[in-house]
Design a protein around this motif. Structure first.
Motif, PDB file in Angstrom:
ATOM      1  N   LYS A  46     -64.387  18.150  11.130  1.00 19.25           N
ATOM      2  CA  LYS A  46     -65.163  19.419  10.895  1.00 19.25           C
ATOM      3  C   LYS A  46     -64.888  20.226   9.642  1.00 19.25           C
ATOM      4  CE  LYS A  46     -67.614  19.390  14.530  1.00 19.25           C
ATOM      5  NZ  LYS A  46     -69.135  19.250  14.588  1.00 19.25           N
ATOM      6  N   GLU A  47     -65.716  20.598   8.704  1.00 19.99           N
ATOM      7  CA  GLU A  47     -65.480  21.441   7.392  1.00 19.99           C
ATOM      8  C   GLU A  47     -66.489  22.420   7.157  1.00 19.99           C
ATOM      9  OE1 GLU A  47     -64.645  18.637   4.250  1.00 19.99           O
ATOM     10  OE2 GLU A  47     -66.468  17.235   4.935  1.00 19.99           O
ATOM     11  N   ASN A  48     -66.196  23.277   6.529  1.00 16.01           N
ATOM     12  CA  ASN A  48     -67.025  24.285   6.086  1.00 16.01           C
ATOM     13  C   ASN A  48     -67.015  24.247   4.554  1.00 16.01           C
ATOM     14  OD1 ASN A  48     -67.790  25.615   8.580  1.00 16.01           O
ATOM     15  ND2 ASN A  48     -65.904  26.754   8.476  1.00 16.01           N
ATOM     16  N   LEU A  49     -68.186  23.854   4.012  1.00 18.18           N
ATOM     17  CA  LEU A  49     -68.498  23.557   2.773  1.00 18.18           C
ATOM     18  C   LEU A  49     -69.010  24.780   2.014  1.00 18.18           C
ATOM     19  CD1 LEU A  49     -69.911  20.040   2.845  1.00 18.18           C
ATOM     20  CD2 LEU A  49     -67.489  20.570   2.347  1.00 18.18           C
ATOM     21  N   ASP A  50     -68.371  25.034   0.776  1.00 15.26           N
ATOM     22  CA  ASP A  50     -69.018  26.297   0.043  1.00 15.26           C
ATOM     23  C   ASP A  50     -69.927  25.721  -0.967  1.00 15.26           C
ATOM     24  OD1 ASP A  50     -67.240  28.079   1.278  1.00 15.26           O
ATOM     25  OD2 ASP A  50     -65.631  27.744  -0.409  1.00 15.26           O
ATOM     26  N   SER A  97     -80.763  18.015   4.711  1.00 15.97           N
ATOM     27  CA  SER A  97     -80.583  18.338   6.204  1.00 15.97           C
ATOM     28  C   SER A  97     -81.989  18.336   6.688  1.00 15.97           C
ATOM     29  CB  SER A  97     -80.016  19.724   6.346  1.00 15.97           C
ATOM     30  OG  SER A  97     -80.782  20.778   5.401  1.00 15.97           O
ATOM     31  N   ASP A 101     -80.898  20.741  -0.246  1.00 15.01           N
ATOM     32  CA  ASP A 101     -79.260  20.259  -0.022  1.00 15.01           C
ATOM     33  C   ASP A 101     -79.060  19.040   0.134  1.00 15.01           C
ATOM     34  OD1 ASP A 101     -80.582  19.976   2.287  1.00 15.01           O
ATOM     35  OD2 ASP A 101     -79.315  21.427   3.464  1.00 15.01           O
ATOM     36  N   SER A 135     -76.645  15.708   2.118  1.00  8.30           N
ATOM     37  CA  SER A 135     -75.881  15.692   3.150  1.00  8.30           C
ATOM     38  C   SER A 135     -75.690  13.978   3.059  1.00  8.30           C
ATOM     39  CB  SER A 135     -76.408  15.773   4.484  1.00  8.30           C
ATOM     40  OG  SER A 135     -75.866  15.534   5.752  1.00  8.30           O
ATOM     41  N   LYS A 139     -72.728  14.500   7.697  1.00  4.94           N
ATOM     42  CA  LYS A 139     -71.785  15.157   7.149  1.00  4.94           C
ATOM     43  C   LYS A 139     -72.372  16.810   6.635  1.00  4.94           C
ATOM     44  CE  LYS A 139     -68.167  15.942   3.620  1.00  4.94           C
ATOM     45  NZ  LYS A 139     -67.563  15.118   2.584  1.00  4.94           N
ATOM     46  N   ASN A 140     -71.895  17.641   7.195  1.00  4.47           N
ATOM     47  CA  ASN A 140     -72.347  19.188   6.679  1.00  4.47           C
ATOM     48  C   ASN A 140     -72.801  18.913   5.225  1.00  4.47           C
ATOM     49  OD1 ASN A 140     -71.472  20.129   8.975  1.00  4.47           O
ATOM     50  ND2 ASN A 140     -69.948  21.055   8.298  1.00  4.47           N
ATOM     51  N   THR A 164     -74.839  22.434  -0.891  1.00  2.00           N
ATOM     52  CA  THR A 164     -75.874  23.322  -1.351  1.00  2.00           C
ATOM     53  C   THR A 164     -75.350  23.605  -2.882  1.00  2.00           C
ATOM     54  OG1 THR A 164     -74.889  25.425  -0.414  1.00  2.00           O
ATOM     55  CG2 THR A 164     -76.807  24.366   0.755  1.00  2.00           C
TER      56      THR A 164
END
Length: 1387
Positions: A246-250, A280, A312, A314, A328-329, A332
């Protein structure tokens, strides 16, 4: 008309390469060798040479097939082995063919040890078990692994685990496993079981358990009482598909035009997942040369554009076993730009980047980094090189290899040229590759150094070895790799070092040698070869069998073959020891081998050229010490199929009829099929064509009929072809009206057929014509079909003019008619109309009888009565049959009769050749036909019983005799006296040295004559003659042999009369003796006369002795030509003369004035060695076509068509030094021709000087110089040999040198360089000096077949492998005195 060369025969077995000759053990019939001596021949004859490539093709599974092919030897070993083969031939008669090399054991040089070992290794023989199930099930065999899992075995954790291991053997093997090199006890684990009659492991997880607990390295063992076989080491791994962290991508912020890399970093899976990029919303990312995915899964932007923000990005990973996709997340993008409006019109702008304010820049590499990198790849794998570059505009990628080209057959570009893939990499693919990235701002390169390594791969994988007791053999295990792999031998799964010792087994590196094998030698051997990149494991068992011979093919086979072809009779057999095989014909006692027969080791008998006398029953007998077996093959010889009258090329006008003949002679016992091809494709026989047994007829020829027609006559055994070309001439008439100018075609088919006016013997047929397609209909053809005798076959009934559409048809009784109509115009025939309704006429008795009634005997005691059967239109009723009557003509006895349904009847038990009265009457259910005519036939003939008597011969002249004889009695002829026949042959010539053919000839005389003349005899010869009576059955007994002698006659013409003109002063004449002297030659008469145009000089006569065959004429002037007439003489007179003329001047013809009418004159030839320029004069109009025709001295005629204005004409296909005759004629009228002139091309090289090498003074001078040099060398050797003692060398091929040790008696080797053997020589085994094999010796390469010399004498071509020189080794002592030692003794 052309006969094609393609002619096949199904009975022809094709070319068969002869296998190596067999060899029996040298020890048989030979006295024992002295102690401590090695007999190379005894070792050599452990087996025979390997078989040829046709072994398995001839008989799969045949005994005696070699399982181990010849090894690949080093160049030194090959040379030594070939020398040993020359010195010591083995096999039957080896002791007579060459000396046996024997040496003291302790004194053998190392090369002899190597040669003996290689001799043993390369000549082991083995047995192959046939695939016959009955044999397979009977014979005991050690285990063999037949199926196993792959080395890296990855399994799905959701399924049960299956590890395969299958094996065969007799008795059936049992199985056990190891896990991580320790025994795996299956019984202790309830989840693990083994399949029945198999070694396959099944691990069941239905009751729980973790598959990861069973990961490890497994190995299967298959065992029976004869040995143990091993599977590969199987590495079991469970598939893994971990989740993405899990990761939050800026948001990724990037300037427009800058490069960008979006990293994927997928979780490690087993096997590795497949990576792809989507949005996505699950829309695929469009990729091009600007945006693309790398091999590592990252997404690369060579430069970012504003439109890249519209979606975006992915990264998705698809895992193979779970069939799941993990996402994957999404990334953008935020693109900073100087031109905030995303104007779609700018996307196609020629300078898009400048329009959007993006600065252009030179390329730089995003992957790989830097200017150089390296990559290692394994042999056989795919090499993938990748270069991804950034830049504005987007750079182009190009690939190169330093020092060479990319392998075009294996290289392909991927990912918009950013990746180079080379499939199936080999060592030659190593080197430096570089990618070049370029745009209009510049270019950069990245160099990738590629190293190719290799896991082990087989050069010679060990094969199963099946031997008979007491035989020798070997197992060979050779592998290569990088780095070089190591080899480990095991037996029954245990290291060979720890196995019980076996005195019959010897290990020599990669080879195990077995000598005198016994039943106890049976085992399974494993060869394991490995390096850091992998391993190979092979099983090979050694089995020893005792099996009596047995035949493997069906018994009493029938083989049919075409006369004069090559064929092969197969006799596959099996036995252990390998049986010997012999062939016999028709139970005869002599073995068939040699001459026209050749027996292969696999049991096949080849007959090189089949003849009639080769027909019969052939028996093959296989024998070994345990018994014998035999089989028979029946061979039938058939006559070939031949087209004796072939179709000829034809030129036809459109609308005419053409017939192409094709008459065939074939074997009557074979079914003949005749078919036609047009332009090499099957010909469709339409309604305009008629195919008969011996011809093809084309009616109304059209332009589309033009082409080549091939007649194919074939049987089930062979075929023959003949081809002809049909040329169709178009109609050249000028259209005279509007209709003629329109395109013409075949008429449409008639329609709406109607039958009216139905009567007992007639009917009216009416039809509606079809469209004539601009060409008036000229004729209608009415055809009929009946459904009783030939249903479906249409016959022409009648023909009517094109102006009518209704006609009355006359019919026959009892025929069920159906009609159709065909329209014909000048273009061709229409398609047939649809058939009319059927109409059956009423029946009636036959109104005629069968024709062509004959009575002839086929044997001496029968008479065959035949006739032509009646067709449907003459049968007139059902159940047509024939009443056959016959009786003896002289006796007037009552008639014999029989009813026959066919077309022949055989009367048996008849006297020999007596006349019969014969009648054949037709009959059907309505009654009998009219009374038949009486035909006289005869019963069969027998051979005549008497010969002509009182034969008298009178010699008429030297070439003819007259014969007279008495008539034979008619009752002894036993048939129709067809002729008297004289058989005569030339027994000998009265010229003792002349060979004559004794071929029998014959002369025939009508049966009503009692005298005749035999012509065309050879004079001065002894003849013998016999006479016989001939009837329809054949020849009778021969009369008493008469002898006669023909007197001397005149000789035939002298052979090969040659006229040569070396210069302008002389003419040389040469000739050979007559082929038929016809007596004692007394001399030759030459008559010659000079002529110049129309002027003729005085004839001169020269007489020569019978031994003179040459004469030189001195020319009176250089302009005149000469005509020579030569004849040979005997005492009878002069024989046939031969006339030749001296050649005309090569560069001119006699000029003449231009004639008034059309003609060709003043032909001039300017020849060179290989070409000649031709000019001539003529009075034809411009554009006239001419033909230059020329014939060489081999009577080969050629012609060149030319235009009048194309002079001079150059003939470019001439041969140096050859005489040609030439003429020029009009192409339109061959009768208008120039005079024939003769010219000669010059030789390729002219040498007017005498060869100095053949001059006596030069030979004497060279001998004197050679003798002086020899004396100086002897003196030189004597002076340099003083002061030392020099032993005779016993070591072969070792020159004297300073490093040699001192001898025991205190003498030492002189170390002066001058005392060494002369440069280019070496000391041989017996002390003689022989020529060394120089690396650059042209002598060695001169016979290699590849080298050759230019015309100027320079050497061309690559050096070929040098041939080994034969050595004179054998029983001579190694202590023999050499010439060098003899010179030393003079000191």
């Amino acid at each position: 008309m052309r006969r094609l060369a393609a002619r096949g025969a199904a009975g022809d077995a094709g070319e068969v390469a002869a296998p190596a000759a067999d060899s029996t053990h040298c020890a048989q019939g030979r006295s024992p060798s002295p102690p401590r001596l090695i007999d190379v021949c005894a070792i050599w004859d452990t087996g025979v040479l390997p078989p040829t490539a046709d072994w398995k093709g001839a008989s799969s599974g045949v005994a005696g097939a070699r399982l181990n092919e010849a090894e690949t030897l080093s160049s030194i070993q090959e040379a030594q082995l070939e020398r040993l083969e020359v010195a010591t031939p083995c096999g039957p008669g080896s002791r007579e063919r060459g000396p046996v090399l024997r040496m003291a054991r302790q004194q053998l040089p190392p090369w002899v040890h190597a040669a003996i070992l290689l001799c043993l290794l390369s000549l082991g023989r083995a047995i192959e078990i046939p695939m016959d199930p009955s044999i397979q099930n009977e014979l005991s065999q050690p285990p063999t692994i037949t199926k196993q899992s792959v080395k890296d075995h990855i399994v799905d954790p959701r399924d049960n685990i299956l590890i395969e291991c299958e094996a065969k053997g007799n008795p059936a093997p049992s199985f056990h496993w190891t896990r991580n090199s320790r025994f795996f006890n299956i019984a202790k684990d309830p989840r693990v079981s083994m399949k029945r009659r198999s070694g396959t492991l099944v691990i069941d997880f239905r009751s729980g358990g973790r598959p990861e607990e069973y990961e490890g390295e497994y190995q299967c063992f298959a065992r029976n009482k004869f040995g143990t076989a091993l599977s590969n080491r199987i590495r079991l791994q469970v598939s893994k598909s971990p989740l993405w962290p899990k990761e939050n991508l800026d948001p990724v912020v990037v300037q427009e035009g800058a490069p960008l890399t979006l990293q994927c970093n997928p979780p490690p899976g087993l096997p590795s997942p497949v990576i792809f990029w989507m949005s996505s919303t699950m829309d695929p990312i469009t990729q091009d040369k600007r945006v693309s995915q790398g091999h590592n899964g990252d997404l690369y932007f060579s430069n970012v554009m504003l439109q890249d923000m519209q979606t975006d990005y992915s990264c998705n990973a698809r895992f193979h076993f779970t069939h799941t996709i993990q996402q994957k997340n999404a990334f953008t993008l935020k693109v900073l730009t100087n031109h905030p409006h995303n104007d779609s019109s700018l996307r196609n702008h020629p300078d898009m980047y400048s329009a959007r304010g993006v600065a252009e820049r030179t390329p730089s590499f995003m992957y790989p980094q830097g200017t150089a990198s390296s990559q290692m790849v394994l042999r056989g794998m795919d090499l993938l090189l990748e270069c991804i570059a950034s830049g504005v505009p987007t750079p182009d990628i190009a690939w190169y290899k330093k020092g060479g080209d990319l392998p075009s057959d294996k290289a392909k570009f991927e990912n918009f040229n950013k990746a180079l893939r080379i499939t199936n990499v080999s060592e030659e693919d190593s080197g430096e590759y570089f990618c070049l990235a370029s745009n209009k701002m510049g270019s950069i390169r990245h160099t990738i150094s590629v190293r190719v390594k290799a896991a082990p791969y087989w050069l010679d994988e060990p094969k199963n070895l099946i031997l008979a007791p007491g035989e020798d053999g070997r197992l060979v295990c050779r592998a290569s790799g990088n780095p070089k792999p190591t080899i480990q031998w095991m037996v029954n799964g245990e290291p060979l070092q720890s196995a019980p010792p076996n005195p019959n087994r010897e290990v020599a590196g990669d080879t195990i040698i077995f000598r005198d094998t016994q039943i106890s030698s049976r085992a399974v051997y494993q060869c394991n070869t490995s390096n850091e990149h992998g391993y190979l494991l092979a099983n090979a068992f050694v089995s020893v069998l005792d099996v009596p011979p047995r035949m493997l093919s069906p018994r009493n086979q029938l083989i049919r073959v075409i006369l004069y072809n090559r064929t092969r009779l197969d006799c596959p057999f099996f036995g252990s020891p390998i049986p010997t095989l012999r062939w016999f014909k028709n139970g005869q006692g002599s073995n068939l081998d040699g001459g026209n027969y050749h027996v292969y080791e696999n049991g096949s008998l080849e007959i090189k050229m089949i003849r009639k006398e080769d027909q019969g029953i052939y028996t093959c007998v296989a024998t070994n010490i345990l018994g014998k077996a035999e089989n028979q093959v029946r061979l039938e010889v058939k006559d070939p199929t031949r087209i004796f009258r072939m179709p000829e090329d034809q030129v036809a006008k459109r609308g005419t009829t053409v017939q192409l003949e094709c008459r065939v002679k074939h074997d009557p016992s074979l079914k003949l099929t005749v078919s036609w091809l047009k332009d090499d494709e099957p010909l469709y026989i339409g309604n305009r064509m008629k195919k008969e047994d011996d011809s093809l007829t084309i009616f109304g020829v059209a332009e589309r009929d033009q082409g080549s027609y091939t007649c194919v006559a074939s049987t089930e055994l062979d075929q023959d072809l003949a081809k002809a070309y049909l040329t169709v001439l178009a109609d050249q008439a000028t259209p005279t009206n509007r209709l003629a100018a329109l395109p013409k075609g075949r008429p449409d088919r008639p329609r709406d057929l109607e039958l009216t006016d139905l009567a007992e013997r007639s009917v009216r047929l009416t039809w509606i014509p079809g469209d004539d397609n601009n060409s008036p209909i000229t004729d209608y053809v009415v055809q009929f079909e009946e459904d009783q005798f030939q249903p479906g076959v249409w016959h022409d009934h009648s023909k009517f003019p094109g102006s009518v559409n209704s006609a009355v048809l006359q019919l026959s009784p009892y025929v069920n008619y159906q009609f159709r109509v065909i329209a014909i115009n000048e273009v061709g025939s229409s398609h047939p109309s649809l058939p009319s309704e059927r109409y059956r006429t009423s029946g009636a008795p036959p109104e005629s009888n069968p024709a062509d009634v004959k009575g002839e005997g086929t044997r001496k005691n029968n008479m065959e009565i035949t006739w032509t059967p009646m067709n449907a239109t003459s049968a007139f009723g059902p159940n047509l049959r024939y009443i056959v009557k016959w009786r003896r003509r002289e006796t007037r006895e009552s008639w014999n009769n029989v009813t026959v349904w066919g077309s022949r009847y055989v009367v048996g038990q008849t006297p020999v050749y007596v006349p019969y009265e014969i009648r054949v009457q037709a009959e059907n259910d309505f009654g009998k036909g009219p009374e038949p005519d009486t035909v006289i036939g005869y019963s069969g003939e027998d051979y005549p019983r008497a010969a002509p008597t009182d034969v008298k011969i009178r010699v008429l002249n030297s070439t003819a005799i007259s014969l007279q004889w008495n008539r034979v009695y008619s009752d002894t002829v036993q048939g129709l006296l067809r002729e008297y026949r004289a058989y005569y042959w030339r027994e000998s010539s009265l010229l003792k040295s002349l060979w004559v053919s004794q071929k029998r000839q014959q002369a025939s005389f009508p049966g009503d004559r009692l005298r005749g003349v035999v012509p065309r005899l050879f004079p001065y010869s002894n003849y013998k003659l016999e006479m016989v009576v001939v009837n329809g059955r054949g020849d009778g007994p021969r009369s008493e042999t008469k002898e006669f002698t023909t007197p001397e006659g005149v000789p035939s013409a002298p052979r090969r009369f040659r006229v040569r003109q070396p210069n302008l002063e002389t003419i040389n004449l040469e000739w050979d003796h007559p082929e038929h002297p016809n007596g004692i030659l007394t001399g030759y008469t030459l008559r010659y006369v000079a002529f110049n145009g129309t002027k003729v000089g005085k004839q001169i006569v020269e007489n020569f002795s019978p031994n003179q065959t040459k004469f030189t004429v001195q020319r009176a002037d250089p302009v005149s030509r000469y005509r020579f007439t030569l004849s040979a003489r005997t005492q009878v007179g002069s024989g046939e003369a031969v006339t030749e003329e001296s050649p005309a001047p090569p560069n001119e013809a006699t000029p003449t004035a231009a004639p008034d009418e059309q003609s060709i004159w003043n032909v001039t030839v300017l020849p060179n060695s290989k070409w000649a320029n031709i000019t001539w004069k003529h009075n034809f109009g411009p554009g006239t076509d001419f033909v230059v025709e020329y014939i060489d001295s081999n009577h080969t005629k050629k012609s060149v068509p030319v235009k009048a204005q194309a002079q001079p004409v150059q003939l470019t296909d001439l041969y140096p030094g050859m005489t040609y005759t030439l003429r020029v004629y009009s192409r339109d009228n061959e009768g208008i021709s120039s005079t024939v002139i003769t010219f000669m091309t010059s030789t390729a090289y002219t040498n007017n000087q005498a060869d100095i090498a053949t001059q006596g003074w030069f030979i004497g001078l060279m001998c004197a110089i050679a003798l002086l040099v020899l004396i100086l060398l002897i003196v030189c050797f004597i002076k340099r040999s003083r002061g030392g003692k020099y032993p005779v060398r016993e070591k072969k091929d070792v020159p004297l040198g300073p490093e040699d040790p001192k001898e025991e008696d205190g003498s030492f080797d002189y170390s002066d360089e001058d005392n060494k053997p002369l440069q280019g020589s070496q000391t041989s085994l017996d002390g003689t000096i022989k020529q060394q094999e120089s690396d650059d010796s042209l002598v060695d390469y001169g016979e290699g077949g590849e080298g050759q010399f230019n015309e100027d004498g320079s050497f061309i071509g690559q050096y070929t492998v040098k041939k080994d020189k034969e050595e004179t080794e054998g029983n001579e002592s190694s202590e023999a005195t050499s010439p060098v030692n003899a010179i030393y003794s003079l000191a």
